[in-house]
Design a protein around this motif. Sequence first.
Motif, PDB file in Angstrom:
ATOM      1  N   LEU A 143     -13.455  -2.949   1.375  1.00  0.00           N
ATOM      2  CA  LEU A 143     -12.898  -2.227   2.517  1.00  0.00           C
ATOM      3  C   LEU A 143     -11.417  -1.983   2.248  1.00  0.00           C
ATOM      4  O   LEU A 143     -10.697  -2.898   1.866  1.00  0.00           O
ATOM      5  CB  LEU A 143     -13.083  -3.037   3.798  1.00  0.00           C
ATOM      6  N   MET A 144     -10.986  -0.736   2.469  1.00  0.00           N
ATOM      7  CA  MET A 144      -9.629  -0.353   2.105  1.00  0.00           C
ATOM      8  C   MET A 144      -8.905   0.311   3.265  1.00  0.00           C
ATOM      9  O   MET A 144      -9.524   0.929   4.124  1.00  0.00           O
ATOM     10  CB  MET A 144      -9.669   0.602   0.917  1.00  0.00           C
ATOM     11  N   PRO A 145      -7.585   0.239   3.292  1.00  0.00           N
ATOM     12  CA  PRO A 145      -6.809   0.792   4.405  1.00  0.00           C
ATOM     13  C   PRO A 145      -6.451   2.263   4.249  1.00  0.00           C
ATOM     14  O   PRO A 145      -6.503   2.804   3.155  1.00  0.00           O
ATOM     15  CB  PRO A 145      -5.535  -0.052   4.370  1.00  0.00           C
ATOM     16  N   LEU A 164      -2.461  10.383  -3.203  1.00  0.00           N
ATOM     17  CA  LEU A 164      -2.248  10.320  -1.753  1.00  0.00           C
ATOM     18  C   LEU A 164      -2.046   8.885  -1.289  1.00  0.00           C
ATOM     19  O   LEU A 164      -1.165   8.598  -0.484  1.00  0.00           O
ATOM     20  CB  LEU A 164      -3.437  10.940  -1.018  1.00  0.00           C
ATOM     21  N   VAL A 165      -2.905   8.004  -1.782  1.00  0.00           N
ATOM     22  CA  VAL A 165      -2.835   6.591  -1.393  1.00  0.00           C
ATOM     23  C   VAL A 165      -3.117   5.737  -2.623  1.00  0.00           C
ATOM     24  O   VAL A 165      -4.013   6.052  -3.417  1.00  0.00           O
ATOM     25  CB  VAL A 165      -3.882   6.239  -0.307  1.00  0.00           C
ATOM     26  N   GLU A 166      -2.363   4.681  -2.755  1.00  0.00           N
ATOM     27  CA  GLU A 166      -2.614   3.699  -3.813  1.00  0.00           C
ATOM     28  C   GLU A 166      -2.650   2.317  -3.197  1.00  0.00           C
ATOM     29  O   GLU A 166      -1.717   1.905  -2.504  1.00  0.00           O
ATOM     30  CB  GLU A 166      -1.535   3.758  -4.898  1.00  0.00           C
ATOM     31  N   ARG A 187      -6.860   4.328  -6.251  1.00  0.00           N
ATOM     32  CA  ARG A 187      -6.081   5.503  -5.866  1.00  0.00           C
ATOM     33  C   ARG A 187      -6.973   6.599  -5.323  1.00  0.00           C
ATOM     34  O   ARG A 187      -8.079   6.809  -5.805  1.00  0.00           O
ATOM     35  CB  ARG A 187      -5.295   6.047  -7.062  1.00  0.00           C
ATOM     36  N   LEU A 188      -6.450   7.300  -4.342  1.00  0.00           N
ATOM     37  CA  LEU A 188      -7.091   8.493  -3.806  1.00  0.00           C
ATOM     38  C   LEU A 188      -6.194   9.673  -4.154  1.00  0.00           C
ATOM     39  O   LEU A 188      -5.009   9.676  -3.822  1.00  0.00           O
ATOM     40  CB  LEU A 188      -7.249   8.381  -2.290  1.00  0.00           C
ATOM     41  N   ILE A 241       0.867  -1.180   0.000  1.00  0.00           N
ATOM     42  CA  ILE A 241       0.000   0.000   0.000  1.00  0.00           C
ATOM     43  C   ILE A 241       0.901   1.227   0.000  1.00  0.00           C
ATOM     44  O   ILE A 241       1.711   1.414   0.907  1.00  0.00           O
ATOM     45  CB  ILE A 241      -0.923   0.002   1.224  1.00  0.00           C
ATOM     46  N   LYS A 242       0.767   2.049  -1.013  1.00  0.00           N
ATOM     47  CA  LYS A 242       1.679   3.173  -1.197  1.00  0.00           C
ATOM     48  C   LYS A 242       1.034   4.487  -0.756  1.00  0.00           C
ATOM     49  O   LYS A 242      -0.113   4.767  -1.108  1.00  0.00           O
ATOM     50  CB  LYS A 242       2.097   3.267  -2.659  1.00  0.00           C
TER      51      LYS A 242
END
Length: 528
Positions: free
Chosen positions: A313-315, A110-112, A339-340, A75-76
């Motif tokens: 559900l995502m972290p 921001l998050v992938e 991605r966010l 998780i990036k």
Amino acid sequence: MTSSALMSGAAVAGLGCRASKLRPAPSSSRPARHHRYPIIRPRPDATRRALVRASASAVDAQQAEYASWRESKNIKSPNVEVAYFGDVDDEVMRYRGVKATSAINAGDVLVELPRESCLVLMDDAELPFPEFCTNELWAKLTEQNKWAVKVALNLLHERSLGEASPFRTYIDQLPKQFDLLSQWSDDELRLLQYPAVARAAEGQRKEDDAAFELVRKHSPETLKNPAVTKENLVWALNMVRSRVFSGRLSDEAGRKKNLLPKALAAGTAFAAFLTSQTQEGRWLAVFAMLALVVFDKEPEPGEEGGAKLAYVLMPLIDAFNHADLPAKTEFEFSAAAFRLRSPARYAKDGEVFISYGALGNDELLVRYGFVAPNDECANDTYVYQGLGAWLDANHEPIRKAKGADPSRARAIKDARLETYVSQGVFKNDGSADENLEWALRCALATPEEWRKAGGNCDGFKLGGGAPEKRARAALAAACAARLAEMETSVAEDEATLASGDAKDRARVAVQYRLAKKRILSRAAQKYA
């Protein structure tokens, strides 16, 4: 989606403090922030400060372990990291959020999350854990469309595995307590001075009771598992409620991979996430969550059927606090990742916010346990329940108009405008819903004006003239009357907040009702 010092729920329990997601009044140097984690307000004694520092250190260690866990799942988050803002010796201690580790531009990722790092629960999935609950219960939940209970049970199942769960690190850092409205007492709910949101809290309680009853009736063996108590089931349901993002797939061909958050008024908020899904990936990566997302599954090559509903559900997403932002937060996907993207620019070491959607204080309070302070919620509304009844009983021009033309009410009903009067909606700037104004122009037109307009409501849609003035006068009178009948005034609520006397839930109640009264005040001034 307010600020104060926050720690994890584990730290809350360790300190033995009453947990609350409500915050004290921010000082002029501390901007209000929105959060979904309980507040710790330490006492100013040396022993207490020592306990607070020890607990804060434990939280930091836990977050470091969580960061390693996310790395192991690929998780990036290249420009952000979970952080606690505020000093541990500060009056309000710390609250959890996301910090920029480098400068961020609008549109930066921001998050992938790899698709394999998310739990995917297909809407038509068979029971994934027959050792935990019965097929009878699962079928009943499917029949009644109780998707939230399914997700909650899934969370409790993984939590029950303890050290055996590959997601134990993630689950451990989730908050242990919530302070949603369903936990408020009836006396505390009355402090809101807004019956509609109190009924929503009662609805949450009934949902909790109904969920537990379904488990008790259709899978009694499940309750022998120590992880499945009424308290734990409510915790899991609140986890689902407080971490829902909503959205829709863009209709523009060039943006087919973007998801645009947009809250649903009903409160059951979903997001669309179009992706491929392998059969063996059905139960991958448990509860690395924090946006509960719904998506459509396109058929695989050669697979029959159309799009299917699924729950994902995502972290990490949960750590971002909410702010009303001019740009929408974008969720983007590909066949391999979710991605966010950042909705705004952020400086290094500053807190990074996203928008949970176009939410008013009603949704913020019911689903997340806080309100936007200082009139910051541009999407807030006031629903004037019983507006039509008040006008009929107290506004002489309405009574005269109905007496002069009893058939007018039927025309308004046929035009489907009746409900806009019975429950009038006012926007945050005090503007009434356009259909409400239209309905009142129809109701207050003289018989001659009605005939000249064609004898139907269509002739009054554009407004203007004497009917417009009468409609505005009716709205001003109704809003002024509602303000006068409330238990406290705007000035009294402002004084209460300024004094600092209201604490915790009482303070949030005052903030909430003050925002509603300010909407009414703006409406009364606008239409006077």
